[in-house]
Design a protein around this motif. Structure first.
Motif, PDB file in Angstrom:
ATOM      1  N   THR A 228       0.838  -1.210   0.000  1.00 45.46           N
ATOM      2  CA  THR A 228       0.000   0.000   0.000  1.00 45.46           C
ATOM      3  C   THR A 228       0.867   1.252   0.000  1.00 45.46           C
ATOM      4  O   THR A 228       2.050   1.215   0.357  1.00 45.46           O
ATOM      5  CB  THR A 228      -0.914   0.017   1.246  1.00 45.46           C
ATOM      6  OG1 THR A 228      -0.090  -0.013   2.422  1.00 45.46           O
ATOM      7  CG2 THR A 228      -1.865  -1.171   1.250  1.00 45.46           C
ATOM      8  N   GLU A 230       3.126   4.492  -0.549  1.00 44.18           N
ATOM      9  CA  GLU A 230       4.392   4.701  -1.238  1.00 44.18           C
ATOM     10  C   GLU A 230       5.250   3.444  -1.282  1.00 44.18           C
ATOM     11  O   GLU A 230       6.165   3.328  -2.105  1.00 44.18           O
ATOM     12  CB  GLU A 230       5.169   5.835  -0.554  1.00 44.18           C
ATOM     13  CG  GLU A 230       4.537   7.209  -0.708  1.00 44.18           C
ATOM     14  CD  GLU A 230       4.465   7.636  -2.163  1.00 44.18           C
ATOM     15  OE1 GLU A 230       5.454   7.389  -2.899  1.00 44.18           O
ATOM     16  OE2 GLU A 230       3.430   8.193  -2.572  1.00 44.18           O
ATOM     17  N   ARG A 232       4.183   0.378  -1.895  1.00 43.42           N
ATOM     18  CA  ARG A 232       3.614  -0.686  -2.731  1.00 43.42           C
ATOM     19  C   ARG A 232       4.553  -1.020  -3.895  1.00 43.42           C
ATOM     20  O   ARG A 232       5.424  -0.221  -4.268  1.00 43.42           O
ATOM     21  CB  ARG A 232       2.262  -0.238  -3.264  1.00 43.42           C
ATOM     22  CG  ARG A 232       2.328   0.933  -4.228  1.00 43.42           C
ATOM     23  CD  ARG A 232       0.950   1.460  -4.557  1.00 43.42           C
ATOM     24  NE  ARG A 232       0.997   2.506  -5.587  1.00 43.42           N
ATOM     25  CZ  ARG A 232      -0.064   3.146  -6.020  1.00 43.42           C
ATOM     26  NH1 ARG A 232      -1.268   2.865  -5.505  1.00 43.42           N
ATOM     27  NH2 ARG A 232       0.050   4.067  -6.960  1.00 43.42           N
ATOM     28  N   ARG A 234       6.087  -1.648  -7.560  1.00 43.21           N
ATOM     29  CA  ARG A 234       6.019  -0.906  -8.812  1.00 43.21           C
ATOM     30  C   ARG A 234       5.941  -1.833 -10.028  1.00 43.21           C
ATOM     31  O   ARG A 234       5.649  -1.387 -11.140  1.00 43.21           O
ATOM     32  CB  ARG A 234       7.236   0.009  -8.957  1.00 43.21           C
ATOM     33  CG  ARG A 234       7.343   1.048  -7.848  1.00 43.21           C
ATOM     34  CD  ARG A 234       8.476   2.013  -8.132  1.00 43.21           C
ATOM     35  NE  ARG A 234       8.651   2.972  -7.049  1.00 43.21           N
ATOM     36  CZ  ARG A 234       9.528   3.966  -7.067  1.00 43.21           C
ATOM     37  NH1 ARG A 234      10.312   4.136  -8.129  1.00 43.21           N
ATOM     38  NH2 ARG A 234       9.632   4.796  -6.043  1.00 43.21           N
ATOM     39  N   LYS A 235       6.211  -3.111  -9.776  1.00 43.94           N
ATOM     40  CA  LYS A 235       6.242  -4.059 -10.884  1.00 43.94           C
ATOM     41  C   LYS A 235       6.169  -5.466 -10.307  1.00 43.94           C
ATOM     42  O   LYS A 235       6.714  -5.742  -9.242  1.00 43.94           O
ATOM     43  CB  LYS A 235       7.552  -3.883 -11.679  1.00 43.94           C
ATOM     44  CG  LYS A 235       7.721  -4.771 -12.888  1.00 43.94           C
ATOM     45  CD  LYS A 235       9.065  -4.478 -13.563  1.00 43.94           C
ATOM     46  CE  LYS A 235       9.309  -5.354 -14.770  1.00 43.94           C
ATOM     47  NZ  LYS A 235      10.618  -5.065 -15.413  1.00 43.94           N
ATOM     48  N   ALA A 505      -3.419  -5.757  -8.105  1.00 40.91           N
ATOM     49  CA  ALA A 505      -2.576  -4.558  -8.051  1.00 40.91           C
ATOM     50  C   ALA A 505      -3.113  -3.604  -9.105  1.00 40.91           C
ATOM     51  O   ALA A 505      -2.579  -3.525 -10.221  1.00 40.91           O
ATOM     52  CB  ALA A 505      -1.114  -4.903  -8.295  1.00 40.91           C
ATOM     53  N   PRO A 506      -4.195  -2.893  -8.800  1.00 41.65           N
ATOM     54  CA  PRO A 506      -4.885  -2.075  -9.811  1.00 41.65           C
ATOM     55  C   PRO A 506      -3.987  -1.078 -10.523  1.00 41.65           C
ATOM     56  O   PRO A 506      -4.207  -0.792 -11.715  1.00 41.65           O
ATOM     57  CB  PRO A 506      -5.975  -1.370  -8.993  1.00 41.65           C
ATOM     58  CG  PRO A 506      -6.195  -2.248  -7.805  1.00 41.65           C
ATOM     59  CD  PRO A 506      -4.856  -2.838  -7.493  1.00 41.65           C
ATOM     60  N   TRP A 507      -2.987  -0.534  -9.866  1.00 46.38           N
ATOM     61  CA  TRP A 507      -2.147   0.499 -10.476  1.00 46.38           C
ATOM     62  C   TRP A 507      -1.207  -0.044 -11.546  1.00 46.38           C
ATOM     63  O   TRP A 507      -0.628   0.731 -12.305  1.00 46.38           O
ATOM     64  CB  TRP A 507      -1.360   1.238  -9.389  1.00 46.38           C
ATOM     65  CG  TRP A 507      -0.466   0.353  -8.559  1.00 46.38           C
ATOM     66  CD1 TRP A 507       0.848   0.096  -8.745  1.00 46.38           C
ATOM     67  CD2 TRP A 507      -0.847  -0.413  -7.408  1.00 46.38           C
ATOM     68  NE1 TRP A 507       1.337  -0.779  -7.798  1.00 46.38           N
ATOM     69  CE2 TRP A 507       0.304  -1.101  -6.942  1.00 46.38           C
ATOM     70  CE3 TRP A 507      -2.051  -0.580  -6.710  1.00 46.38           C
ATOM     71  CZ2 TRP A 507       0.290  -1.943  -5.824  1.00 46.38           C
ATOM     72  CZ3 TRP A 507      -2.067  -1.409  -5.599  1.00 46.38           C
ATOM     73  CH2 TRP A 507      -0.909  -2.083  -5.168  1.00 46.38           C
ATOM     74  N   ILE A 508      -1.044  -1.385 -11.603  1.00 46.71           N
ATOM     75  CA  ILE A 508      -0.219  -1.967 -12.668  1.00 46.71           C
ATOM     76  C   ILE A 508      -1.034  -2.966 -13.497  1.00 46.71           C
ATOM     77  O   ILE A 508      -0.475  -3.686 -14.321  1.00 46.71           O
ATOM     78  CB  ILE A 508       1.041  -2.663 -12.103  1.00 46.71           C
ATOM     79  CG1 ILE A 508       0.665  -3.705 -11.043  1.00 46.71           C
ATOM     80  CG2 ILE A 508       2.000  -1.637 -11.531  1.00 46.71           C
ATOM     81  CD1 ILE A 508       1.853  -4.508 -10.537  1.00 46.71           C
ATOM     82  N   LYS A 509      -2.335  -2.992 -13.286  1.00 45.41           N
ATOM     83  CA  LYS A 509      -3.189  -3.963 -13.970  1.00 45.41           C
ATOM     84  C   LYS A 509      -3.107  -3.827 -15.485  1.00 45.41           C
ATOM     85  O   LYS A 509      -3.162  -4.816 -16.221  1.00 45.41           O
ATOM     86  CB  LYS A 509      -4.630  -3.799 -13.498  1.00 45.41           C
ATOM     87  CG  LYS A 509      -5.604  -4.787 -14.121  1.00 45.41           C
ATOM     88  CD  LYS A 509      -7.010  -4.587 -13.585  1.00 45.41           C
ATOM     89  CE  LYS A 509      -7.990  -5.567 -14.210  1.00 45.41           C
ATOM     90  NZ  LYS A 509      -9.377  -5.359 -13.701  1.00 45.41           N
ATOM     91  N   ASP A 512      -0.546  -6.044 -17.173  1.00 49.18           N
ATOM     92  CA  ASP A 512      -0.536  -7.493 -16.954  1.00 49.18           C
ATOM     93  C   ASP A 512      -0.702  -8.285 -18.237  1.00 49.18           C
ATOM     94  O   ASP A 512      -0.051  -9.326 -18.424  1.00 49.18           O
ATOM     95  CB  ASP A 512      -1.635  -7.884 -15.963  1.00 49.18           C
ATOM     96  CG  ASP A 512      -1.267  -7.564 -14.520  1.00 49.18           C
ATOM     97  OD1 ASP A 512      -0.064  -7.382 -14.251  1.00 49.18           O
ATOM     98  OD2 ASP A 512      -2.172  -7.504 -13.671  1.00 49.18           O
TER      99      ASP A 512
END
Length: 574
Positions: A228, A230, A232, A234-235, A505-509, A512
């Motif tokens: 969660t 900062e 969380r 990044r990849k 992980a919605p911010w990198i979805k 995928d």
């Protein structure tokens, strides 16, 4: 009269009329039935020999020239005339199957001495031909199929049993240090992840995810979250976390899905690795070298630049990070005392360096994850039989399914690289000039176009414990992976995104599955295929799976050292 009847039947029915049965030598107490291919009418070659289930032969029976067949139950031996440069089985006079050993078989000796070009035949003169054929049909209902190893062009023999002396030795004191370091987050840049997080005892030395969640994640195994705020991730980790079983075997010459670490004298330090000449000398074995690289990988354990000293040093040059990690360890008195006691060249804590840390980790990994006490091992050592399903699966594995062409040897890997055309997803292990999130496999290491999309053949021992499967964990079950090998294109067409074990992980979805939108990339991956499809029934697939499960060690959950409850840094243990 019996002798002349037997001789006449052999010559007339088998030699002159062309019923080319291949006999098998038996003891005096019990004849060994067999059936020629022309009496089977089941699509067999006329060089096939059928031996029924109840022949009571030894588990391994020697052949001429030293080769062996595993005799455990009924099977078909495929005697290939092309391999032996003959036209029919009755010309295979140079091949003999040994008798069971309880007494000489006179007829077998006679026919061999007479050079009648057959192994001794079975002739039960107490029964008529009709009764014999009825008995043969009964035998055939139990017949299994085994591609006879010495004569099959692409088949492999059963491996020799594994033994302790085939593994790199591990000093117990060094292994004790390695156990603690393996679960100590002090080795990571932000002190928030350990080796054991992604290679945990509870998950068969892996993590149960298709693509791992490294530095910044929270929790363990399939329930690990992406973190969660900062901190969380990044990849995602681009590839599936490989299991550690038996990587301490002396035959291991390369590691990682793309083989980017291998035993070599190229850089005068024992290995060809991403660190090239900056990898330090003195590492005991390839496991020790492998242990150093996750520590410097940004998304695995090092963290992001500017977050910590380790990540910043890696950004400059890989070998600049290792002294920082070593200093973290040696300033902890409990660790420094243990290193001084275990290593002859460490007289003072200041002597501790990354080589000692790597060798300690290797001592633990190599001793902790040995496994060669499976039902299959018991079968190899003639201590116990496999169950019927596993036995049939083994025959398929070494025969019709052709699995052993790649999964060969005692570890069930040829350590070579093959393209399976697995479903593509994830961030990919991209290079600086890659236009899209893709993974080109071995080509990323070799820079040879013929290596595109090829990945290292994984070992199969304890494979039951290490789902999901494939270099990217595309398939959740063993049966799914088996079906892909048998029909790669069809299986890939039926694959769904829900089959991938990816934690939310919605911010990198968006990244995928982006690779699947590149039609040219997908076409290239579909064309790269090194396995030949094979048609097996559902039952046969279940039998193959049963054999793979027979490779699971009996003491899989009873490891020599296990997970420590605490570590000297006093950081939490996953």
């Amino acid at each position: 009269m019996r002798f002349f009847n037997l001789l006449f039947r052999h010559l007339f029915h088998d030699f002159l009329l062309g019923n080319r049965r291949v006999g098998i030598a038996a003891n005096r107490a019990q004849d060994v039935p067999h059936v020629g291919a022309r009496e089977i009418n089941g699509g067999h070659a006329e060089t096939d020999l059928v031996v029924p289930r109840d022949t009571a032969l030894r588990p391994r029976v020697s052949l001429h020239g030293g080769a062996q067949i595993p005799f455990k139950s009924a099977f078909v031996v495929l005697l290939h005339p092309e391999a032996e440069c003959v036209h029919h089985a009755n010309q295979l006079f140079g091949v003999r199957i040994a008798r069971t050993g309880r007494g000489p078989e006179g007829f077998a000796r006679f026919f061999k001495a007479a050079l009648l070009h057959q192994i001794a035949g079975f002739f039960d003169l107490r029964k008529g031909r009709r009764a014999q054929k009825s008995q043969y049909r009964q035998y055939l209902t139990h017949a299994l199929f085994l591609a006879f190893v010495p004569f099959a062009a692409n088949a492999q023999d059963l491996p020799a049993p594994l033994s302790l002396d085939q593994f790199h030795p591990s000093d117990p004191q060094k292994a004790s240090i390695g156990q603690l370091l393996f679960y100590d987050k002090i080795l990571s840049g932000n002190r928030n992840i350990s080796c054991g997080t992604c290679h945990h005892h509870d998950h068969g030395s892996a993590d149960g995810l298709s693509l791992g969640i490294g530095e910044g994640g929270m929790g363990l195994g399939p329930e690990r979250t992406a973190g969660t705020g900062e901190d969380r991730i990044r990849k995602r980790i681009p590839r599936n976390a490989p299991a550690l079983w038996n990587i301490g075997h002396k035959s291991i010459r390369n590691i990682f899905h793309d083989g980017r670490l291998s035993v070599s004298d190229l850089y005068d330090n024992g290995f060809n690795s991403p660190a090239e000449e900056w990898l330090p000398k003195g590492l005991d074995n390839i496991t020790a070298a492998q242990a150093l690289f996750p520590l410097t990988a940004q998304f695995e354990m090092a963290g992001n630049p500017k977050e910590n000293q380790v990540a910043g040093a890696v950004h400059d040059r890989i070998d600049a990070a290792w002294p920082i990690i070593a200093k973290r360890v040696r300033v902890i008195p409990e660790y420094s005392d243990m290193f001084v006691a275990a290593f002859d060249d460490v007289e003072d804590p200041k002597d501790i360096n990354i080589v000692h840390i790597g060798n300690a980790l290797a001592a633990f990994i190599n001793s902790e994850w040995r496994s060669f006490d499976s039902p299959f091992d018991a079968y190899l050592s003639q201590q116990k039989s496999l169950n019927d399903a596993a036995m049939r699966g083994m025959e398929l594995f070494y025969g019709e399914a052709n699995c052993a062409s790649c999964h060969s040897g005692a570890l069930f890997t040829d350590q070579e690289f093959h393209a399976l055309s697995l479903p593509a997803f994830g961030p990919g292990r991209t290079r600086r000039f890659d236009p899209i999130a893709r993974d080109v496999g071995r080509m990323g290491e070799s820079d040879a176009s013929e290596d595109a999309y090829r990945f290292r053949t994984p070992p199969l021992r304890n494979i039951e414990l290490t789902a999901p499967y494939g270099h990217n964990g595309a398939y959740p079950t063993l049966q799914d992976m088996i079906r892909h090998h048998l029909d790669p294109i069809g299986s890939k067409a039926n694959w769904t995104r829900e089959m991938a074990a990816l934690r939310p992980a919605p911010w990198i979805k968006a990244i995928d599955f982006v690779v699947q939108s590149d039609s040219r990339e997908m076409a290239r991956q579909n064309q790269a295929l090194d396995i030949t499809p094979a048609a097996l029934s559902d039952q046969e697939i279940n039998e193959l799976e049963a054999f793979l499960r027979s490779l699971t060690g009996v003491t899989r959950n009873d490891r020599p050292m296990g997970r420590p409850t605490r570590v000297p840094s006093n950081l939490p243990v996953d």
